[in-house]
Design a protein around this motif. Structure first.
Motif, PDB file in Angstrom:
ATOM      1  N   THR A 348       0.828  -1.208   0.000  1.00  0.00           N
ATOM      2  CA  THR A 348       0.000   0.000   0.000  1.00  0.00           C
ATOM      3  C   THR A 348       0.865   1.261   0.000  1.00  0.00           C
ATOM      4  N   ASP A 349       2.046   1.189   0.616  1.00  0.00           N
ATOM      5  CA  ASP A 349       2.963   2.327   0.598  1.00  0.00           C
ATOM      6  C   ASP A 349       3.497   2.567  -0.816  1.00  0.00           C
ATOM      7  N   LEU A 350       3.871   1.479  -1.486  1.00  0.00           N
ATOM      8  CA  LEU A 350       4.401   1.608  -2.847  1.00  0.00           C
ATOM      9  C   LEU A 350       3.318   2.071  -3.821  1.00  0.00           C
ATOM     10  N   ARG A 351       2.115   1.569  -3.631  1.00  0.00           N
ATOM     11  CA  ARG A 351       1.006   2.016  -4.489  1.00  0.00           C
ATOM     12  C   ARG A 351       0.723   3.499  -4.281  1.00  0.00           C
ATOM     13  N   ALA A 352       0.806   3.947  -3.034  1.00  0.00           N
ATOM     14  CA  ALA A 352       0.576   5.364  -2.747  1.00  0.00           C
ATOM     15  C   ALA A 352       1.621   6.226  -3.455  1.00  0.00           C
ATOM     16  N   ALA A 353       2.882   5.822  -3.351  1.00  0.00           N
ATOM     17  CA  ALA A 353       3.952   6.579  -4.020  1.00  0.00           C
ATOM     18  C   ALA A 353       3.753   6.575  -5.532  1.00  0.00           C
ATOM     19  N   ALA A 354       3.377   5.411  -6.076  1.00  0.00           N
ATOM     20  CA  ALA A 354       3.168   5.302  -7.523  1.00  0.00           C
ATOM     21  C   ALA A 354       2.012   6.171  -7.989  1.00  0.00           C
ATOM     22  N   SER A 355       0.991   6.336  -7.157  1.00  0.00           N
ATOM     23  CA  SER A 355      -0.157   7.161  -7.548  1.00  0.00           C
ATOM     24  C   SER A 355       0.240   8.617  -7.757  1.00  0.00           C
ATOM     25  N   ILE A 356       1.269   9.052  -7.048  1.00  0.00           N
ATOM     26  CA  ILE A 356       1.776  10.418  -7.215  1.00  0.00           C
ATOM     27  C   ILE A 356       2.773  10.497  -8.366  1.00  0.00           C
ATOM     28  N   LEU A 357       3.643   9.498  -8.475  1.00  0.00           N
ATOM     29  CA  LEU A 357       4.727   9.552  -9.467  1.00  0.00           C
ATOM     30  C   LEU A 357       4.277   9.202 -10.887  1.00  0.00           C
ATOM     31  N   LYS A 358       3.146   8.544 -11.028  1.00  0.00           N
ATOM     32  CA  LYS A 358       2.692   8.135 -12.360  1.00  0.00           C
ATOM     33  C   LYS A 358       2.507   9.345 -13.271  1.00  0.00           C
ATOM     34  N   GLY A 359       3.198   9.311 -14.402  1.00  0.00           N
ATOM     35  CA  GLY A 359       3.089  10.394 -15.369  1.00  0.00           C
ATOM     36  C   GLY A 359       3.862  11.643 -14.994  1.00  0.00           C
ATOM     37  N   ARG A 360       4.635  11.579 -13.910  1.00  0.00           N
ATOM     38  CA  ARG A 360       5.420  12.730 -13.481  1.00  0.00           C
ATOM     39  C   ARG A 360       6.899  12.349 -13.454  1.00  0.00           C
ATOM     40  N   LYS A 361       7.759  13.350 -13.238  1.00  0.00           N
ATOM     41  CA  LYS A 361       9.201  13.122 -13.179  1.00  0.00           C
ATOM     42  C   LYS A 361       9.766  13.603 -11.845  1.00  0.00           C
ATOM     43  N   VAL A 362      10.730  12.856 -11.334  1.00  0.00           N
ATOM     44  CA  VAL A 362      11.467  13.294 -10.159  1.00  0.00           C
ATOM     45  C   VAL A 362      12.274  14.527 -10.540  1.00  0.00           C
ATOM     46  N   ALA A 363      12.276  15.538  -9.691  1.00  0.00           N
ATOM     47  CA  ALA A 363      13.011  16.772  -9.972  1.00  0.00           C
ATOM     48  C   ALA A 363      14.486  16.480 -10.212  1.00  0.00           C
ATOM     49  N   SER A 364      15.098  17.279 -11.071  1.00  0.00           N
ATOM     50  CA  SER A 364      16.492  17.035 -11.467  1.00  0.00           C
ATOM     51  C   SER A 364      17.465  17.163 -10.309  1.00  0.00           C
ATOM     52  N   ASN A 365      17.084  17.901  -9.268  1.00  0.00           N
ATOM     53  CA  ASN A 365      17.974  18.097  -8.122  1.00  0.00           C
ATOM     54  C   ASN A 365      17.774  17.049  -7.030  1.00  0.00           C
ATOM     55  N   VAL A 366      16.918  16.059  -7.286  1.00  0.00           N
ATOM     56  CA  VAL A 366      16.577  15.077  -6.255  1.00  0.00           C
ATOM     57  C   VAL A 366      16.961  13.666  -6.697  1.00  0.00           C
ATOM     58  N   ARG A 367      17.486  12.918  -5.745  1.00  0.00           N
ATOM     59  CA  ARG A 367      17.703  11.486  -5.932  1.00  0.00           C
ATOM     60  C   ARG A 367      16.605  10.759  -5.156  1.00  0.00           C
ATOM     61  N   ALA A 368      15.808   9.966  -5.836  1.00  0.00           N
ATOM     62  CA  ALA A 368      14.719   9.229  -5.193  1.00  0.00           C
ATOM     63  C   ALA A 368      15.064   7.740  -5.192  1.00  0.00           C
ATOM     64  N   VAL A 369      15.056   7.143  -4.002  1.00  0.00           N
ATOM     65  CA  VAL A 369      15.404   5.735  -3.827  1.00  0.00           C
ATOM     66  C   VAL A 369      14.189   5.012  -3.244  1.00  0.00           C
ATOM     67  N   ILE A 370      13.718   3.993  -3.946  1.00  0.00           N
ATOM     68  CA  ILE A 370      12.525   3.256  -3.508  1.00  0.00           C
ATOM     69  C   ILE A 370      12.929   1.804  -3.263  1.00  0.00           C
ATOM     70  N   VAL A 371      12.741   1.363  -2.009  1.00  0.00           N
ATOM     71  CA  VAL A 371      13.237   0.054  -1.577  1.00  0.00           C
ATOM     72  C   VAL A 371      12.087  -0.773  -1.006  1.00  0.00           C
ATOM     73  N   PRO A 372      11.659  -1.822  -1.693  1.00  0.00           N
ATOM     74  CA  PRO A 372      10.577  -2.664  -1.167  1.00  0.00           C
ATOM     75  C   PRO A 372      11.013  -3.395   0.095  1.00  0.00           C
TER      76      PRO A 372
END
Length: 463
Positions: A348-372
């Motif tokens: 549910t945590d990963l789905r929540a994150a995906a609901s925001i990130l879908k169709g969007r891009k991580v900002a160029s100044n940010v490193r995003a690390v997603i660990v199941p």
């Protein structure tokens, strides 16, 4: 008969020798071990020529120090991690402990895999050499962390010396608003009672808002009980609990399942049971929360401003975080987003994150690390295509493990970097020496990854 709380019932059913001037001796139903706090305990068994009392009630996994970029450990890359994991393999093989090692398809964070395989069950007493063992209390289990010496005691005797804690009811009523998660709820609770508010107590989370939560959310609540000073957290089991456990590999089956459920239904606080402490919260008033200091009690609504430094502890925290009283956190630049840990790495945590990130891009100044949180969760997320959403957005999709929560491997912050993290602790250096951590929900973390700054996720729910 005097009404009893859920904690009272579980405690009494596990007492081997009652408490007197000395602590009680209680029986342990499940002992979870990992590579960091178990090696010394096994060495003690060997030195004292002791056998492992109950291998069948012991379960191991590798999670804390393993890399999340690969499933191959090379000693030259990280000698300490290599030695810890190799030692765990050796110890479990020698003493007959079932192990979900680094190559196992059941490997994962210890507090994720216990429930996932059905080893975590209502009414059990569960311990692990890890403070966030309180996670398992979401199932109506008495679960708490122990020290390395105590790990040795449980290995040798399957029992533990403990003093009975007090009962603390944390009642959360009302309906949570859109975008508000269990992470926001528990950060709010801790901000109200402080990091010592639950000292000497076991939390029991009650109320309509808790009953409406799924098991992933309840695990998040109980996971951070320790951050409020409590020994453990509890949620009474119900149909949501039983549905989650049904069919899990280690759950009872057939007639034994029916007997277990009948027994589990009795695991609730009696009407009229007295609590030593209580806090009542209207869940409908809770906003997205974020931490601003160096412990989880230093948290506030994301729209609030950094409070005045009223004491030396807060003054030092703001100096470390390089924040000034009165300034907002909204729109504060960030460098890293970490979505994972035993607090928020489930489906549910990963789905929540995906609901925001879908169709969007991580900002160029940010490193995003997603660990199941586990190999199984990783596979499930990939079956749903969540990994593709994360990678397309520019995030790193990793193997299962504790990762940047505790920075025992290569996943860590650089000095001075700001992180929005879904983990449970924001202590100085927790995510790397000099790193500055802001705790938040997966929704807030994902939204902030997109904008490159602290962001109210509710802005993105309106697109």
């Amino acid at each position: 008969m005097q009404p009893k709380t859920l904690y009272d019932k579980i405690w009494e059913s596990h007492v081997v020798v009652p408490e007197t001037d000395a602590p009680a001796i209680i029986f342990i139903d499940l002992h979870l071990i990992h590579e960091v706090t178990s090696p010394q305990a096994f060495d003690e068994l060997r030195e004292r020529n002791l056998r492992l009392r109950r291998p069948d009630l012991t379960l191991g996994t590798a999670d804390h120090s393993i890399p999340t970029t690969t499933r191959t450990l090379v000693r030259s890359d990280d000698p300490l991690a290599y030695d810890q994991v190799t030692k765990l393999d050796t110890n479990c093989a020698e003493f007959g402990v079932e192990l979900f090692g680094i190559k196992s398809d059941k490997q994962g964070i210890v507090h994720v895999i216990g429930p996932e395989v059905g080893a975590t069950q209502p009414g059990k007493a569960i311990v692990c050499g890890d403070s966030h063992t309180s996670t398992h209390g979401a199932f109506g289990a008495l679960a708490f962390g122990i020290g390395t010496t105590e790990v040795g005691h449980v290995l040798a005797s399957q029992c533990l010396l403990q003093r009975k804690a007090k009962n603390f009811e944390v009642r959360i009523d009302g309906q949570l608003r859109e975008g508000i998660t269990a992470k926001d709820v528990i950060l709010y609770v801790i901000s109200q009672i402080g990091i010592g508010g639950g000292t000497g107590c076991v939390f029991e989370f009650t109320g309509s808002a808790v009953r409406a939560m799924n098991m992933d959310a309840r695990m998040t609540l109980c996971n951070m009980s320790i951050e409020g000073g409590a020994r453990a957290g509890l949620v009474a089991p119900d149909e949501t609990t039983f549905e989650y456990l049904k069919g899990r590999p280690m759950s009872p089956r057939g007639a034994e399942w029916d007997k277990a459920v009948a027994r589990w239904r009795e695991l609730k606080s009696d009407e009229g049971a007295l609590y030593d402490k209580q806090i009542v919260i209207d869940g409908s008033t809770i906003e997205p929360m974020i931490s601003f200091g160096t412990n989880p009690g230093m948290s506030m609504p994301i729209t609030a401003r950094v409070p005045n430094a009223g004491n030396e502890e807060l003054k030092r925290a703001l100096q470390y975080m390089d924040l000034k009283p009165g300034e907002p956190l909204l729109d504060h630049p960030i460098d890293v987003v970490f979505i994972g840990s035993c607090t928020n790495s489930r489906m549910t945590d990963l789905r929540a994150a995906a609901s925001i990130l879908k169709g969007r891009k991580v900002a160029s100044n940010v490193r995003a690390v997603i660990v199941p949180g586990s190999h199984q969760i990783k596979k499930m997320a990939e079956d749903e295509g969540l990994d593709k959403i994360f990678v397309a957005a520019g995030a790193e999709w990793r193997e299962a493990g504790c990762s940047m929560c505790i920075a025992m491997n290569a996943d860590k912050l650089e000095p001075g970097q700001y992180s929005i993290s879904t983990s449970n602790r924001n202590f100085e250096g927790r995510q790397g020496p000099g790193g500055r951590t802001m705790l938040a929900s997966p929704l807030t973390a994902a939204a902030s990854a997109v904008t490159g700054k602290v962001t109210d996720l509710r802005r993105m729910l309106k697109r």
